[in-house]
Design a protein around this motif. Sequence first.
Motif, PDB file in Angstrom:
ATOM      1  N   UNK A   1       2.331 -11.019   8.442  1.00 46.00           N
ATOM      2  CA  UNK A   1       2.522 -10.346   7.161  1.00 46.00           C
ATOM      3  C   UNK A   1       1.382 -10.680   6.192  1.00 46.00           C
ATOM      4  N   UNK A   2       1.030 -11.959   6.074  1.00 48.13           N
ATOM      5  CA  UNK A   2      -0.020 -12.365   5.140  1.00 48.13           C
ATOM      6  C   UNK A   2      -1.377 -11.806   5.536  1.00 48.13           C
TER       7      UNK A   2
ATOM      8  N   UNK B   1       1.920  -9.880  -1.330  1.00 43.35           N
ATOM      9  CA  UNK B   1       2.849  -8.832  -1.766  1.00 43.35           C
ATOM     10  C   UNK B   1       3.778  -8.399  -0.635  1.00 43.35           C
ATOM     11  N   UNK B   2       3.392  -8.714   0.610  1.00 48.84           N
ATOM     12  CA  UNK B   2       4.214  -8.326   1.747  1.00 48.84           C
ATOM     13  C   UNK B   2       5.347  -9.284   2.046  1.00 48.84           C
TER      14      UNK B   2
ATOM     15  N   UNK C   1       8.878  -8.080   2.293  1.00 49.11           N
ATOM     16  CA  UNK C   1       9.279  -7.344   3.486  1.00 49.11           C
ATOM     17  C   UNK C   1       9.472  -8.257   4.692  1.00 49.11           C
ATOM     18  N   UNK C   2       9.422  -9.570   4.449  1.00 47.65           N
ATOM     19  CA  UNK C   2       9.580 -10.520   5.561  1.00 47.65           C
ATOM     20  C   UNK C   2      10.888 -10.333   6.323  1.00 47.65           C
ATOM     21  N   UNK C   3      12.029 -10.169   5.657  1.00 47.69           N
ATOM     22  CA  UNK C   3      13.291 -10.054   6.417  1.00 47.69           C
ATOM     23  C   UNK C   3      13.283  -8.924   7.439  1.00 47.69           C
TER      24      UNK C   3
ATOM     25  N   UNK D   1      -0.815   0.715   4.556  1.00 46.59           N
ATOM     26  CA  UNK D   1      -1.427   2.032   4.323  1.00 46.59           C
ATOM     27  C   UNK D   1      -0.771   2.766   3.164  1.00 46.59           C
ATOM     28  N   UNK D   2       0.558   2.692   3.068  1.00 46.59           N
ATOM     29  CA  UNK D   2       1.262   3.430   2.020  1.00 46.59           C
ATOM     30  C   UNK D   2       1.287   2.661   0.693  1.00 46.59           C
ATOM     31  N   UNK D   3       1.063   1.360   0.751  1.00 47.63           N
ATOM     32  CA  UNK D   3       1.089   0.565  -0.473  1.00 47.63           C
ATOM     33  C   UNK D   3      -0.283   0.541  -1.144  1.00 47.63           C
TER      34      UNK D   3
END
Length: 255
Positions: A80-81, A87-88, A91-93, A250-252
């Motif tokens: 994720x990092x 900022x990600x 969304x970890x869970x 990509x979307x963020x």
Amino acid sequence: MSLLSKRIILSPLEQFEFTTLIPLNIYKYNLSITNATLFLLIILITFLFIALFSLKGKLLVPNRWQLVIEITYDFVIIIILDNLGHKGERYFPIIFTIFTILLMCNLLGLIPYSFTVTSHICFTFGLAFAIFIGINIIGIREHGFHFFAIFLPKGAPLAILPLLVLIEFVSYIVKVFTLAIRLFANITSGHTLLKIIAGFAWTLLTLGGFLSLLHIFPLLILFVLIGLEMGIAFLQAYVFALLVCIYLNDVIEFH
């Protein structure tokens, strides 16, 4: 050779068949409990079992259950990092759940007489489509209607803009299929190969005489391939989680 033995040898795809365990129809909808449902339930119970024992007690030196959870946590947070930054972390869970469930599905399917849920395109496509919808919702929430500018390449000539928008839209939709097909194809092909080699070894064993001794060679190949399949099981779960992070980014972060 018995009829059952012939089916085992001649039907390497039989391991992928859905089997109804508990028939259940409600208002013309088939909600039956199948072998896929059973193994997903087994995976859920196994994960909860590991999580329960990892949280049992506060140990300075982690026990084996804590170690499994901590290693998985560290691995997923690094993904994720590296792809979303700090900022990600929100969304970890979902990323952790996706990686863990897929890894357990892939590994459980390597056990003889078990069932591999990820070998079915309906499961992988359903998962990929649900993730795709969620990613788009996140994109719209982050950018509003400006999110649809993702289909408009910057600096493109006005004359070919409709064609470019169509190409961008198609390539964007294809993400669902790449997520689903990559996982499904790799798991299915690997398990089919294992079954074919196992069937070949069984055929040699049932021939009797000197030829029965030759079954050792396909068995050796089978053991090597099982190790390879364990690596693929991990790799496919990793790639799926990695691509989800990339698509999220990509979307963020699009401009």
